[in-house]
Motif scaffolding. Structure first.
Motif, PDB file in Angstrom:
ATOM      1  N   ILE A  79      24.194  55.926   9.301  1.00  0.00           N
ATOM      2  CA  ILE A  79      24.407  57.333   9.587  1.00  0.00           C
ATOM      3  C   ILE A  79      25.805  57.700   9.108  1.00  0.00           C
ATOM      4  O   ILE A  79      26.677  56.837   8.972  1.00  0.00           O
ATOM      5  CB  ILE A  79      24.238  57.675  11.092  1.00  0.00           C
ATOM      6  N   ASP A  80      26.008  58.973   8.847  1.00  0.00           N
ATOM      7  CA  ASP A  80      27.295  59.449   8.336  1.00  0.00           C
ATOM      8  C   ASP A  80      28.193  60.024   9.427  1.00  0.00           C
ATOM      9  O   ASP A  80      29.420  59.991   9.317  1.00  0.00           O
ATOM     10  CB  ASP A  80      27.071  60.535   7.272  1.00  0.00           C
ATOM     11  N   VAL A  81      27.574  60.576  10.464  1.00  0.00           N
ATOM     12  CA  VAL A  81      28.306  61.243  11.539  1.00  0.00           C
ATOM     13  C   VAL A  81      27.680  60.843  12.866  1.00  0.00           C
ATOM     14  O   VAL A  81      26.451  60.760  12.976  1.00  0.00           O
ATOM     15  CB  VAL A  81      28.239  62.785  11.380  1.00  0.00           C
ATOM     16  N   ALA A  82      28.532  60.566  13.863  1.00  0.00           N
ATOM     17  CA  ALA A  82      28.033  60.189  15.190  1.00  0.00           C
ATOM     18  C   ALA A  82      28.681  61.070  16.245  1.00  0.00           C
ATOM     19  O   ALA A  82      29.894  61.291  16.229  1.00  0.00           O
ATOM     20  CB  ALA A  82      28.325  58.713  15.473  1.00  0.00           C
ATOM     21  N   MET A  83      27.856  61.555  17.175  1.00  0.00           N
ATOM     22  CA  MET A  83      28.339  62.399  18.271  1.00  0.00           C
ATOM     23  C   MET A  83      27.895  61.802  19.604  1.00  0.00           C
ATOM     24  O   MET A  83      26.826  61.190  19.687  1.00  0.00           O
ATOM     25  CB  MET A  83      27.774  63.814  18.150  1.00  0.00           C
ATOM     26  N   GLY A  84      28.719  61.997  20.636  1.00  0.00           N
ATOM     27  CA  GLY A  84      28.336  61.587  21.982  1.00  0.00           C
ATOM     28  C   GLY A  84      28.483  60.111  22.262  1.00  0.00           C
ATOM     29  O   GLY A  84      27.747  59.559  23.096  1.00  0.00           O
ATOM     30  N   MET A  85      29.445  59.458  21.636  1.00  0.00           N
ATOM     31  CA  MET A  85      29.631  58.028  21.847  1.00  0.00           C
ATOM     32  C   MET A  85      30.492  57.757  23.071  1.00  0.00           C
ATOM     33  O   MET A  85      31.263  58.599  23.515  1.00  0.00           O
ATOM     34  CB  MET A  85      30.256  57.386  20.603  1.00  0.00           C
ATOM     35  N   SER A  86      30.372  56.543  23.616  1.00  0.00           N
ATOM     36  CA  SER A  86      31.146  56.159  24.790  1.00  0.00           C
ATOM     37  C   SER A  86      32.594  55.880  24.405  1.00  0.00           C
ATOM     38  O   SER A  86      32.913  55.619  23.238  1.00  0.00           O
ATOM     39  CB  SER A  86      30.538  54.908  25.438  1.00  0.00           C
ATOM     40  N   ILE A  87      33.452  55.896  25.418  1.00  0.00           N
ATOM     41  CA  ILE A  87      34.882  55.692  25.179  1.00  0.00           C
ATOM     42  C   ILE A  87      35.172  54.351  24.503  1.00  0.00           C
ATOM     43  O   ILE A  87      35.893  54.303  23.499  1.00  0.00           O
ATOM     44  CB  ILE A  87      35.664  55.814  26.500  1.00  0.00           C
ATOM     45  N   PRO A  88      34.642  53.225  25.010  1.00  0.00           N
ATOM     46  CA  PRO A  88      34.958  51.943  24.352  1.00  0.00           C
ATOM     47  C   PRO A  88      34.552  51.897  22.891  1.00  0.00           C
ATOM     48  O   PRO A  88      35.283  51.358  22.049  1.00  0.00           O
ATOM     49  CB  PRO A  88      34.172  50.924  25.190  1.00  0.00           C
ATOM     50  N   ASP A  89      33.394  52.477  22.589  1.00  0.00           N
ATOM     51  CA  ASP A  89      32.934  52.464  21.200  1.00  0.00           C
ATOM     52  C   ASP A  89      33.784  53.368  20.314  1.00  0.00           C
ATOM     53  O   ASP A  89      34.081  53.029  19.160  1.00  0.00           O
ATOM     54  CB  ASP A  89      31.461  52.868  21.130  1.00  0.00           C
ATOM     55  N   ILE A  90      34.185  54.517  20.846  1.00  0.00           N
ATOM     56  CA  ILE A  90      35.065  55.397  20.078  1.00  0.00           C
ATOM     57  C   ILE A  90      36.387  54.710  19.795  1.00  0.00           C
ATOM     58  O   ILE A  90      36.896  54.716  18.663  1.00  0.00           O
ATOM     59  CB  ILE A  90      35.300  56.721  20.834  1.00  0.00           C
ATOM     60  N   GLU A  91      36.969  54.104  20.828  1.00  0.00           N
ATOM     61  CA  GLU A  91      38.256  53.433  20.654  1.00  0.00           C
ATOM     62  C   GLU A  91      38.155  52.284  19.661  1.00  0.00           C
ATOM     63  O   GLU A  91      39.058  52.065  18.852  1.00  0.00           O
ATOM     64  CB  GLU A  91      38.770  52.938  22.012  1.00  0.00           C
ATOM     65  N   ALA A  92      37.048  51.547  19.720  1.00  0.00           N
ATOM     66  CA  ALA A  92      36.869  50.429  18.788  1.00  0.00           C
ATOM     67  C   ALA A  92      36.772  50.927  17.348  1.00  0.00           C
ATOM     68  O   ALA A  92      37.359  50.336  16.430  1.00  0.00           O
ATOM     69  CB  ALA A  92      35.623  49.632  19.162  1.00  0.00           C
ATOM     70  N   LEU A  93      36.069  52.021  17.139  1.00  0.00           N
ATOM     71  CA  LEU A  93      35.880  52.527  15.788  1.00  0.00           C
ATOM     72  C   LEU A  93      37.121  53.187  15.222  1.00  0.00           C
ATOM     73  O   LEU A  93      37.225  53.385  14.006  1.00  0.00           O
ATOM     74  CB  LEU A  93      34.698  53.498  15.755  1.00  0.00           C
ATOM     75  N   LYS A  94      38.063  53.546  16.086  1.00  0.00           N
ATOM     76  CA  LYS A  94      39.320  54.094  15.581  1.00  0.00           C
ATOM     77  C   LYS A  94      40.090  53.062  14.760  1.00  0.00           C
ATOM     78  O   LYS A  94      40.971  53.414  13.973  1.00  0.00           O
ATOM     79  CB  LYS A  94      40.187  54.584  16.743  1.00  0.00           C
ATOM     80  N   GLN A  95      39.740  51.803  14.930  1.00  0.00           N
ATOM     81  CA  GLN A  95      40.406  50.744  14.178  1.00  0.00           C
ATOM     82  C   GLN A  95      39.716  50.450  12.840  1.00  0.00           C
ATOM     83  O   GLN A  95      40.189  49.624  12.063  1.00  0.00           O
ATOM     84  CB  GLN A  95      40.428  49.453  15.021  1.00  0.00           C
ATOM     85  N   ASP A  96      38.593  51.101  12.594  1.00  0.00           N
ATOM     86  CA  ASP A  96      37.812  50.857  11.379  1.00  0.00           C
ATOM     87  C   ASP A  96      38.289  51.801  10.276  1.00  0.00           C
ATOM     88  O   ASP A  96      38.201  53.027  10.406  1.00  0.00           O
ATOM     89  CB  ASP A  96      36.330  51.082  11.668  1.00  0.00           C
ATOM     90  N   SER A  97      38.763  51.278   9.183  1.00  0.00           N
ATOM     91  CA  SER A  97      39.313  52.091   8.093  1.00  0.00           C
ATOM     92  C   SER A  97      38.246  52.919   7.375  1.00  0.00           C
ATOM     93  O   SER A  97      38.576  53.846   6.632  1.00  0.00           O
ATOM     94  CB  SER A  97      40.030  51.194   7.081  1.00  0.00           C
ATOM     95  N   HIS A  98      36.978  52.577   7.596  1.00  0.00           N
ATOM     96  CA  HIS A  98      35.892  53.309   6.945  1.00  0.00           C
ATOM     97  C   HIS A  98      35.427  54.511   7.775  1.00  0.00           C
ATOM     98  O   HIS A  98      34.516  55.229   7.358  1.00  0.00           O
ATOM     99  CB  HIS A  98      34.697  52.383   6.702  1.00  0.00           C
ATOM    100  N   ILE A  99      36.045  54.707   8.932  1.00  0.00           N
ATOM    101  CA  ILE A  99      35.607  55.759   9.853  1.00  0.00           C
ATOM    102  C   ILE A  99      36.814  56.545  10.333  1.00  0.00           C
ATOM    103  O   ILE A  99      37.879  55.979  10.584  1.00  0.00           O
ATOM    104  CB  ILE A  99      34.864  55.135  11.056  1.00  0.00           C
ATOM    105  N   ARG A 100      36.663  57.845  10.451  1.00  0.00           N
ATOM    106  CA  ARG A 100      37.726  58.679  11.015  1.00  0.00           C
ATOM    107  C   ARG A 100      37.181  59.454  12.214  1.00  0.00           C
ATOM    108  O   ARG A 100      35.963  59.655  12.332  1.00  0.00           O
ATOM    109  CB  ARG A 100      38.273  59.657   9.971  1.00  0.00           C
ATOM    110  N   THR A 101      38.070  59.861  13.092  1.00  0.00           N
ATOM    111  CA  THR A 101      37.670  60.642  14.258  1.00  0.00           C
ATOM    112  C   THR A 101      38.185  62.069  14.119  1.00  0.00           C
ATOM    113  O   THR A 101      39.233  62.303  13.519  1.00  0.00           O
ATOM    114  CB  THR A 101      38.215  60.027  15.562  1.00  0.00           C
ATOM    115  N   GLU A 102      37.428  62.986  14.687  1.00  0.00           N
ATOM    116  CA  GLU A 102      37.844  64.383  14.724  1.00  0.00           C
ATOM    117  C   GLU A 102      37.628  64.899  16.143  1.00  0.00           C
ATOM    118  O   GLU A 102      36.506  64.845  16.666  1.00  0.00           O
ATOM    119  CB  GLU A 102      37.027  65.215  13.738  1.00  0.00           C
ATOM    120  N   ALA A 103      38.703  65.353  16.773  1.00  0.00           N
ATOM    121  CA  ALA A 103      38.624  65.853  18.148  1.00  0.00           C
ATOM    122  C   ALA A 103      38.817  67.368  18.147  1.00  0.00           C
ATOM    123  O   ALA A 103      39.807  67.868  17.628  1.00  0.00           O
ATOM    124  CB  ALA A 103      39.675  65.179  19.021  1.00  0.00           C
ATOM    125  N   ASN A 104      37.885  68.068  18.752  1.00  0.00           N
ATOM    126  CA  ASN A 104      37.955  69.526  18.877  1.00  0.00           C
ATOM    127  C   ASN A 104      37.989  69.908  20.353  1.00  0.00           C
ATOM    128  O   ASN A 104      37.081  69.553  21.105  1.00  0.00           O
ATOM    129  CB  ASN A 104      36.740  70.192  18.223  1.00  0.00           C
TER     130      ASN A 104
END
Length: 536
Positions: A259-284
């Protein structure tokens, strides 16, 4: 990858027509955007009935609006189907000049008659989204006279009551009720005078950059590019939205490029993916608030001391520290943050002993039994569980009742609940009236009024004093006086112990593959995908 996840991965890939390459990254097609999200609250596609953020995100890509609000600064209004507009000197009339090159998916030309009919049917159907327009004085009886097509490409809206015309513009640029419906196509499917409501629940008659190919409830939404779109057609030939509620599955699929975009993920998974250089986060940060609500139709919660006790039985700080990161930030006012009129936080905190004293004074020294309705998805269910535990410390034993959006918010709209953990508020409109109208204002507390889009009405909280100040403040021309009035409302709401207890202001955290470009989440959830590209 374990067997269970592999099966889920394969099933998703086959469902959306993607080749299964277990060790390859970025396997979504170059010209397709695949989004994983919860669709629990996606109940109807009809713009006159479709409340909730999920459907706004869908319909924003299937329908057009007269005007659009900037994603990061919603006070900035841009042309869309309306290429220009003017406000009369007395502020009572807005005139729109429409483009003449917009075509619906059916091939019909979009005209001012379509725009007028779309707005008129919202009032005539009198479903949830009519409530916002009613606050401006629009009714089923007057809407044909005050919303008129002057000619094929001129629309005139006369405000039935004196109000700030900019509020009406904000609503036209953000409310799901303002999507423009193909009148001729829709009326082909009218049944027994329903203005095509039944058909539009699962079908689309729009002019947006994408056409609906298929929607299966709690499964998927497929949209194909509309090649005759009046703007430059999208580089994406297809948008695929998949119903996915398990955070670990979302994380796995996003990491692998399924998938290209993910919404509604849990906190641990979001925090873990913040370390992945292939993924970026956007907070609104949105204008909507997470809250605990009680129904004042229930005799227990009609008691002011009981409501005050509940206010002391919410662990605001604990919830925001442990549950809300990436979902929301601490906020305890009914007016959203960032506005000149918003008061500093009142500093409410968990105080069990104070709550016990109040319950005893109210005649409930041993507490009582109640129930909390809540969506089963994050973070709602975690908030409800936390509140359940703190209520129990004062003897209030609350059963948690989970359900779909229709079951949970449907019970609230019917005023048939005791307690509820929910989310609501003013949304995008950068004006205090928007928040207060949604959460506090209740001009008619009768069951017959059916003001279902007013959460004040849903909870049966009714304050003539607050209503009066809100009405007066809306028309106040002196900015300082107006701000003071809105602050008076907030103080009075605290004193009267309203039925909705704000906990946190919503933050929508979306995770996006780094090769997806020009994805810009909108504060009003009207995220438009027409400019998304992929660079690989």
């Amino acid at each position: 990858m374990n067997v269970s996840n592999l099966l889920k991965y394969c099933a998703l890939s086959m469902a959306i027509g993607i080749a299964i390459v277990p060790n390859a990254n970025a396997i979504t097609p170059d010209d397709q955007l695949v989004i994983g999200m919860s669709m629990d609250n996606l109940l109807s596609l009809d713009p006159a009935a479709a409340s909730g953020l999920d459907v706004v995100g869908v319909n924003s890509n299937l329908y057009d609006m007269l005007i659009e609000l900037a994603p990061k600064d919603p006070s900035q209004i841009s042309p869309a189907v309306a290429q220009s507009w003017t406000i009369s000197d007395d502020g009572t009339r807005i005139t729109f000049k429409l483009r003449d090159d917009v075509t619906f998916h059916s091939g019909n030309k979009l005209t001012a008659q379509d725009v007028a009919w779309s707005l008129q049917r919202v009032l005539k159907l009198n479903l949830a989204l009519a409530s916002t327009w009613k606050t401006y004085g629009f009714t089923a009886d007057n809407v044909d006279q005050v919303v008129q097509a002057i000619d094929d490409y001129t629309l005139e809206i006369t405000l039935p009551e004196i109000t700030d015309p900019k509020l009406v513009l904000y609503t036209l640029g953000s409310s799901p009720s303002a999507f423009i419906v193909d009148r001729k196509e829709a009326l082909k499917h009218e049944v027994d005078g329903d203005l095509a409501h039944t058909w539009l629940t699962t079908n689309v008659a729009g002019s947006g950059p994408f056409q609906l190919q298929n929607w299966r409830a709690k499964d998927r939404v497929l949209m194909n590019r509309f090649d005759d779109y009046w703007r430059e057609p999208s580089e994406m030939k297809r948008i695929v939205m998949r119903h996915m509620t398990e955070s670990q599955s979302l994380r796995l699929m996003l990491q692998r490029g399924d998938i290209d975009v993910a919404m509604g993920m849990s906190i641990p998974d979001i925090e873990a993916l913040k370390q992945d250089s292939h993924i970026r986060t956007e907070a609104n940060t949105r204008g909507t608030l997470y809250y605990v609500a009680v129904s004042m139709k229930d005799p227990k919660f009609a008691n002011k001391k009981v409501r005050e006790a509940v206010r002391y039985l919410i662990d605001y700080q604990g919830i925001n520290e442990s549950i809300m990161p990436n979902y929301g930030v601490l906020h305890q006012r009914p007016v959203k943050s960032g506005l000149p009129a918003t008061l500093p936080g009142p500093g409410y905190a968990l105080n069990v002993e104070k709550a016990k004293t109040l319950l005893a004074e109210a005649g409930y020294p041993e507490g009582f039994q109640t129930s909390i309705r809540v969506l089963s998805q994050l973070p709602f269910i975690n908030i409800a569980t936390n509140v359940q535990s703190t209520l129990a410390q004062a003897g209030i034993n609350a059963e948690i009742i989970t359900g779909t959006g229709n079951q949970v918010y449907g019970a609230m709209r019917e005023r048939n609940f005791e307690m509820l953990v929910g989310r609501g508020g003013g949304g995008i409109e950068p004006h205090p009236h928007s928040s207060l109208r949604s959460l506090v204002y209740n001009p008619d507390n009768s069951d017959e009024a059916k003001l279902t889009n007013f959460q004040g009405w849903r909870t049966a909280f009714y304050s003539p004093d607050i209503n009066s100040i809100i009405d007066t403040a809306l028309l106040e021309k002196d900015a300082k006086k107006q701000i003071k009035m809105y602050q008076d409302v907030q103080n009075l709401y605290d004193t009267q112990i309203g039925a909705i207890f704000p906990i946190s202001q919503m933050v929508d955290t979306v995770l996006i593959r780094s090769d997806v470009k020009h994805y810009e989440g909108h504060q009003a959830a009207t995220t438009r995908l027409r400019e998304v590209t992929k660079e690989r």
